[in-house]
Design a protein around this motif. Structure first.
Motif, short mmCIF file in Angstrom:
data_model
loop_
_atom_site.label_atom_id
_atom_site.label_comp_id
_atom_site.label_asym_id
_atom_site.label_seq_id
_atom_site.Cartn_x
_atom_site.Cartn_y
_atom_site.Cartn_z
N LEU A 229 0.82 -1.20 0.00
CA LEU A 229 0.00 0.00 0.00
C LEU A 229 0.86 1.26 0.00
N LYS A 230 1.89 1.28 0.83
CA LYS A 230 2.75 2.46 0.93
C LYS A 230 3.50 2.71 -0.38
N VAL A 231 3.98 1.63 -1.01
CA VAL A 231 4.68 1.78 -2.29
C VAL A 231 3.70 2.25 -3.36
N SER A 232 2.47 1.72 -3.35
CA SER A 232 1.47 2.14 -4.34
C SER A 232 1.14 3.62 -4.20
N ILE A 251 -6.51 -11.10 6.11
CA ILE A 251 -6.15 -11.09 7.53
C ILE A 251 -7.37 -11.46 8.36
N LYS A 252 -7.24 -12.50 9.15
CA LYS A 252 -8.38 -13.02 9.92
C LYS A 252 -8.62 -12.23 11.21
N ASN A 253 -7.56 -11.78 11.85
CA ASN A 253 -7.70 -11.09 13.14
C ASN A 253 -7.23 -9.64 13.02
N LYS A 254 -8.03 -8.84 12.38
CA LYS A 254 -7.64 -7.45 12.14
C LYS A 254 -7.59 -6.63 13.43
N GLU A 255 -8.25 -7.13 14.48
CA GLU A 255 -8.23 -6.38 15.74
C GLU A 255 -6.82 -6.36 16.36
N ASN A 263 -5.90 2.31 9.94
CA ASN A 263 -6.34 3.58 9.38
C ASN A 263 -5.90 3.77 7.94
N GLU A 264 -4.73 3.24 7.61
CA GLU A 264 -4.20 3.34 6.23
C GLU A 264 -5.13 2.62 5.25
N PHE A 265 -5.81 1.58 5.74
CA PHE A 265 -6.64 0.79 4.83
C PHE A 265 -8.10 1.22 4.86
N LYS A 266 -8.41 2.32 5.52
CA LYS A 266 -9.76 2.85 5.51
C LYS A 266 -9.93 3.71 4.26
#
Length: 267
Positions: A229-232, A251-255, A263-266
């Protein structure tokens, strides 16, 4: 964090279980000892190693090493092998006690004792003891890569990731000098450390090298997707961004992911 600790414990256990160096191989053949042993105890020593060849006889192997300890409470090798038989019988807490005694009695003569103590304490969550033993490995056995590798791995939990990357580079340099190629575990650790150090582009080739082995692991997918994501974002690469989002969704356990990454993936 719990999932990452479990993943890293699996990585680090391969170091002690594999026993890849000639020193480890020699010790686990029963041909090497650090403490003096009487003729009677040598017979028990041999019996203990013979019993180790068969899983159904592990308890007899343990009994032989414990009998040596009873006869000689200062025998570091018997303590170590008692710890080893506990570990292979899935009794890590008991193994830790015996490993600690073995390392204390050996007076910094054995890298095997320190490494197995460090590995077991890491798996049990005692990071302070684990880091201490890896530092001692670097101090007393600087020519061995395992101490540097262990410092690098513990840094991912302790948080001194710049120090971790520095030590991982030292470990890789020694491995290369010994003509030992990096394996998937090393690629994963490099990838995680580079991500944690903000070296996102550099991390990607390492993640790709170990993708087939770790593609179902949350720790892998968290760091790999974040670097993608950061490189993109830097390259304004929409295709890479979509790849990052796709891996993130696995990812199964995002918590357990840090708020910063979530936050980056929101989007």
């Amino acid at each position: 964090m719990k999932k990452l600790l479990l993943l890293l414990s699996l990585i680090i256990s391969t170091i002690s279980q594999g026993q890849t160096t000639s020193s480890f191989s020699n010790y686990f053949s029963g041909n090497k000892r650090y403490c003096e042993m009487s003729k009677e105890n040598l017979e028990l020593w041999k019996l203990g190693f013979d019993a180790l060849q068969f899983e159904k006889y592990y308890k007899y192997s343990s009994a032989a090493f414990l009998k040596i300890i009873k006869a000689d409470s200062t025998n570091c090798d018997a303590y170590f092998m008692a710890g080893y038989t506990c570990r292979i019988q899935n009794m890590p807490k008991e193994a830790l006690v015996y490993y600690y005694m073995a390392d204390s009695l050996a007076q910094n003569k054995s890298i095997e004792f320190k490494q197995n103590l460090a590995t077991t304490s890491f798996a049990l969550g005692n990071l302070k003891l684990s880091r201490k033993k890896y530092l001692e490995m670097v101090e007393f056995f600087p020519e061995s890569p395992e101490g540097y590798y262990g410092i690098a791995l513990t840094s991912t939990i302790i948080g001194d990731v710049e120090n971790g990357l520095e030590n991982m580079n030292k470990a890789a340099k020694i491995y290369n000098s010994l003509n030992n190629k990096l394996n998937d575990d090393s690629y994963l650790l490099f990838g995680i450390l580079l991500t944690r150090n903000g070296k996102f582009s550099e991390s990607l080739p390492y993640f790709e090298q170990c993708y087939s082995k770790y593609k179902k692991e949350d720790g892998f997918n968290t760091h790999y997707s974040y670097s993608l994501l950061k490189v993109s974002q830097i390259n304004k690469d929409e295709k890479m961004k979509q790849k990052a989002l796709k891996i993130y969704e696995k990812i199964k356990n995002k918590e357990e992911i840090t708020e910063e990454i979530r936050n980056e993936f929101k989007v």
